[in-house]
Structures are given as C-alpha cells and as structure tokens.
Write a protein that holds these residues in place. Structure first.
Motif, PDB file in Angstrom:
ATOM      1  N   ASP A 294      -2.656  -8.934  -0.640  1.00 14.77           N
ATOM      2  CA  ASP A 294      -1.650  -7.914  -0.940  1.00 14.77           C
ATOM      3  C   ASP A 294      -1.673  -6.751   0.039  1.00 14.77           C
ATOM      4  O   ASP A 294      -1.021  -5.748  -0.198  1.00 14.77           O
ATOM      5  N   ARG A 295      -2.427  -6.892   1.152  1.00 16.46           N
ATOM      6  CA  ARG A 295      -2.488  -5.770   2.079  1.00 16.46           C
ATOM      7  C   ARG A 295      -2.949  -6.212   3.462  1.00 16.46           C
ATOM      8  O   ARG A 295      -3.659  -7.211   3.614  1.00 16.46           O
TER       9      ARG A 295
ATOM     10  N   PRO B 296       3.662   5.477  -0.634  1.00 18.83           N
ATOM     11  CA  PRO B 296       3.200   4.480  -1.609  1.00 18.83           C
ATOM     12  C   PRO B 296       2.959   3.109  -0.988  1.00 18.83           C
ATOM     13  O   PRO B 296       1.995   2.418  -1.341  1.00 18.83           O
ATOM     14  N   THR B 297       3.821   2.707  -0.048  1.00 18.60           N
ATOM     15  CA  THR B 297       3.633   1.419   0.623  1.00 18.60           C
ATOM     16  C   THR B 297       2.369   1.439   1.475  1.00 18.60           C
ATOM     17  O   THR B 297       1.604   0.469   1.502  1.00 18.60           O
ATOM     18  N   ARG B 298       2.145   2.540   2.171  1.00 24.69           N
ATOM     19  CA  ARG B 298       0.946   2.665   2.997  1.00 24.69           C
ATOM     20  C   ARG B 298      -0.305   2.573   2.111  1.00 24.69           C
ATOM     21  O   ARG B 298      -1.261   1.872   2.444  1.00 24.69           O
ATOM     22  N   ASP B 299      -0.286   3.251   0.990  1.00 22.82           N
ATOM     23  CA  ASP B 299      -1.463   3.263   0.121  1.00 22.82           C
ATOM     24  C   ASP B 299      -1.708   1.899  -0.522  1.00 22.82           C
ATOM     25  O   ASP B 299      -2.852   1.450  -0.625  1.00 22.82           O
ATOM     26  N   ARG B 300      -0.653   1.240  -0.940  1.00 18.72           N
ATOM     27  CA  ARG B 300      -0.826  -0.038  -1.638  1.00 18.72           C
ATOM     28  C   ARG B 300      -1.090  -1.181  -0.683  1.00 18.72           C
ATOM     29  O   ARG B 300      -1.952  -2.025  -0.941  1.00 18.72           O
ATOM     30  N   HIS B 301      -0.348  -1.232   0.423  1.00 18.30           N
ATOM     31  CA  HIS B 301      -0.370  -2.421   1.274  1.00 18.30           C
ATOM     32  C   HIS B 301      -1.067  -2.227   2.629  1.00 18.30           C
ATOM     33  O   HIS B 301      -1.141  -3.186   3.399  1.00 18.30           O
TER      34      HIS B 301
ATOM     35  N   ALA C  45       7.317  -5.976   1.566  1.00 17.10           N
ATOM     36  CA  ALA C  45       7.018  -4.684   2.180  1.00 17.10           C
ATOM     37  C   ALA C  45       6.818  -4.832   3.684  1.00 17.10           C
ATOM     38  O   ALA C  45       7.257  -3.973   4.473  1.00 17.10           O
TER      39      ALA C  45
ATOM     40  N   THR D 203       1.038 -12.169  -1.625  1.00 17.75           N
ATOM     41  CA  THR D 203       1.929 -11.838  -2.730  1.00 17.75           C
ATOM     42  C   THR D 203       3.352 -11.614  -2.228  1.00 17.75           C
ATOM     43  O   THR D 203       3.559 -11.087  -1.122  1.00 17.75           O
TER      44      THR D 203
ATOM     45  N   GLU E 276       5.381  -9.349  -3.148  1.00 17.95           N
ATOM     46  CA  GLU E 276       5.594  -7.913  -2.989  1.00 17.95           C
ATOM     47  C   GLU E 276       5.105  -7.439  -1.622  1.00 17.95           C
ATOM     48  O   GLU E 276       5.764  -6.645  -0.957  1.00 17.95           O
ATOM     49  N   TYR E 277       3.956  -7.934  -1.209  1.00 16.88           N
ATOM     50  CA  TYR E 277       3.432  -7.545   0.101  1.00 16.88           C
ATOM     51  C   TYR E 277       4.310  -8.075   1.231  1.00 16.88           C
ATOM     52  O   TYR E 277       4.627  -7.352   2.181  1.00 16.88           O
TER      53      TYR E 277
END
Length: 375
Positions: free
Chosen positions: A135-136, A80-85, A67, A61, A63-64
């Motif tokens: 995404d991660r 938030p970045t750590r949690d999402r990605h 980041a 993605t 967004e990823y």
C-alpha cells in the motif's frame, strides 16, 4: 528456451530527479553495452510490457495503484496521500514516469513468469525493486516487481521458489510478502546498520528465511564463503522449481550508497553457481547507483546467464558506450579510472575472512537442515 533479456526505452530518458541516486542511466546502458558486445541479438530481446493496474492487484492495493497513477497524471500529491502511500517524499519523489516506469519493471517480471513456464533463463535488469509494500512506496521502489515475479512463477507452475537477494540493502518488501511461506526460500545478504535497518540475523520465518547482515568492507573471499557454505547449500536443500536472484549492484566497492567492497566477480560467481540448481531462473537488477559499475555488472551478469565469454578488454564500440556516461554531483564520477571504460570484469578483491563473518555464516548454515523438504 533461449535466454531472454527484457528491457525498455522508457528507462533511457527517465530519472527520479537531478539529485536523486536514481538519476543515473542503468537499464539503457545494459541494453547498449550488451548490443555493442554482440551479446544481445534481436531474438534474445523482448520489450518489457507495462503492467496494467488490474495485474498489479495480485499484491498491491487498488487504492495505492490509483494514488500512484493520479500522482503521475497531476504531477503532485497531497499531504494525506504522502502520509498514507509514501509518495512525494525525498526517496520516492513525484516524476513524470512514476507509474509507467515501475509498471514496466513489474510487467517484465510478470511476463518472465509466463516465459519460464517450461523452464529457461530470463534477465529483467529493470526489476529488483524489493522494498515496495502493498500500500505504499518504499526505498525508491513504487512497486515490488520481485514479489510479482514470484507470484507469476507460481501461477505458471513453479511450486517451490528460492529467492536470493545480494543487494546491499535488506529485502524488506519481499520478506513482508513471503516470510513464513514454506514454499518460498528467502536469503538476503546485506550491509548491517544500513537502511531499512531490518533483516537481523535472528529474523526468520518457518525454517526458510535466512538474513545475513554483513560488516563494512566485505571482500570477495568473504562472499565466496557465504556463497559456498550458505547460499548454495540452502538452495540445494530446498530443491526449488525456480530461482529468483536479485542482483543489486550496490554491494560493489564503487557504489556510493553502501560501504561493502566486493568486485562484480562476487555477483558473477554467485549467479554461475546458482544457475544449475533449478530449471527456471529469473535474474533481476536492483540497487546500483554508480552508472559504470551497475552497467558493467548487469551486462556481465547477462553474459554469464546467456553463456557468453567476458573478454579482458572491451572492443571500441563497447568502450564508447561506457565513455559516454557521466556521473555528475559525485566525487567518483569526476575522474573515473580507465578500467571503468575498457573492462566489464573487475579485478578480484580478496581479503581475510573475518571471524564475525565466518561465525554468522556458520550460525545460519546450522539451520539448513531445518529447511522444509519438497512434499
């Protein structure tokens, strides 16, 4: 096409951190060792390009990717970045080349798909990051170059692709991308009850996903049965235009992150058996956390892929490459045995074929007849 090896100097000074399993040199050792053996003349080496974010959005993605680049530029991630990605964790830490290094592996597999348009063999030892998700980051893998390589092969004319993964860990990211795709055969052999704790034998797509979890202590005789009764028959039945072999070196006995007991002959023999089964062949690296075993295995795999003879004893120039390696913080690195310095090929590790292995192979082999045939 003359077999090609794609590498880069970015791997020489790059590390995930002092205590991370990927602190050890790997691709740089392969480049140095194969050159010392006379196996890598300039005509057979290409510098792996760094993939641009736009090229990576065929699966990851935007967004990823943004980041990931921001984390490299700033040297930090917020919560938030750590949690999402999944960035900035113990497994996927922030380090200076955290975008550029995986983007180089991905650039290699993307380029390999183009180079293999008309057939041939390409080795990308910096590839094989099979855990990455769209995404991660996941399992030391910031990008999934294996998925990107398959997509590149398809974009360049390969319609049916067989992906074979003999890493000690399950191919969760690749399965996420292609499970249920009738034009992609997926085969994964991996240690049972080991992270990421996926890849149960009952997990299957539409007749062409084969997951084989294996018990601790797996030996060469057992893997030979897996190769001859499952891997090769399934690939032959699928009749692929291209084969991608993820040749993770962490299934050998010396690796600190698995409890399998193969010699590197299991990998060499599987590679040799698969090579004639498709006109395009992409060989990737993967796991491997003992610098001697991974350097010797991937260098030997290049010898097999490029038609070189592996000598019983290495010349002084090649021994010097291996003697220069260190493995700090690991008990196996304190007193390495002499054969880690003066050989590439391990002594074979045969043994009894346990009933649980034979039964699992037979169970999956019974599904080969259901593999969708080429239209």
């Amino acid at each position: 096409m003359t077999p090609l090896l794609l590498g880069s100097e970015i791997y020489r000074g790059s590390s995930y951190g002092k205590w991370h399993p990927l602190r050890v040199p790997r691709v740089s050792t392969v480049m140095d060792l194969t050159r010392a053996m006379g196996w890598l003349p300039p005509a057979q080496f290409r510098t792996s390009p760094r993939a641009k974010p736009g090229a990576l959005t065929i699966w990851h993605t935007p967004e990823y990717l943004s980041a990931l680049q921001t984390a490299e530029e700033t040297g930090a991630v917020d919560a938030p970045t750590r949690d999402r990605h999944g960035l900035g964790t113990n497994s996927n830490p922030v380090f200076p080349e955290m975008y550029r290094r995986p983007a180089t592996g991905a650039g290699g597999t993307l380029l390999a798909g183009e180079l293999l348009r008309d057939g041939g063999r390409v080795h990308v030892p910096g590839g094989g990051t099979h855990h990455g998700m769209p995404d991660r980051a996941n399992g030391f893998c910031y990008l999934n170059d294996a998925v990107l390589g398959i997509l590149s092969l398809r974009r360049n004319g390969a319609r049916r692709i067989a992906y074979v993964d003999i890493d000690a860990h399950h191919m969760d990211g690749v399965e996420h991308a292609f499970a249920g795709d009738p034009d992609t055969l997926l085969i994964s052999t991996h240690e049972e009850r080991r992270w990421p704790f996926t890849g149960a034998i009952t997990d299957a797509g539409v007749g062409q996903t084969f997951n084989l979890p294996l018990p601790r202590g797996l030996n060469d005789s057992e893997f030979a049965q897996i190769r001859d009764r499952l891997i090769c028959p399934a690939v032959e039945a699928f009749a692929p235009d291209a084969i991608v072999l993820q040749c993770g070196a962490d299934a050998v006995d010396e690796d600190p992150l698995s409890r399998l007991s193969l010699s590197n002959n299991a990998h060499f023999d599987t590679l040799a058996a698969l090579m004639p089964l498709a006109p395009r062949f992409l060989l990737l690296g993967g796991g491997g956390y003992n610098p001697w075993s991974v350097g010797r295995l991937w260098s030997g795999a290049w010898a097999v892929l490029s038609g070189q003879d592996i000598p019983d004893r290495l010349p002084p120039e090649a021994q010097a490459v291996l003697r220069a390696l260190t493995f700090e913080g690991n008990s196996r690195g304190r007193n390495p045995p002499e054969h880690w310095f003066d050989t590439i090929r391990d002594t074979s590790r045969p043994g009894p074929v346990r009933a649980e292995v034979a039964d699992r192979v037979a169970h999956l082999a019974g599904r080969i007849a259901a593999i969708p045939r080429a239209g």
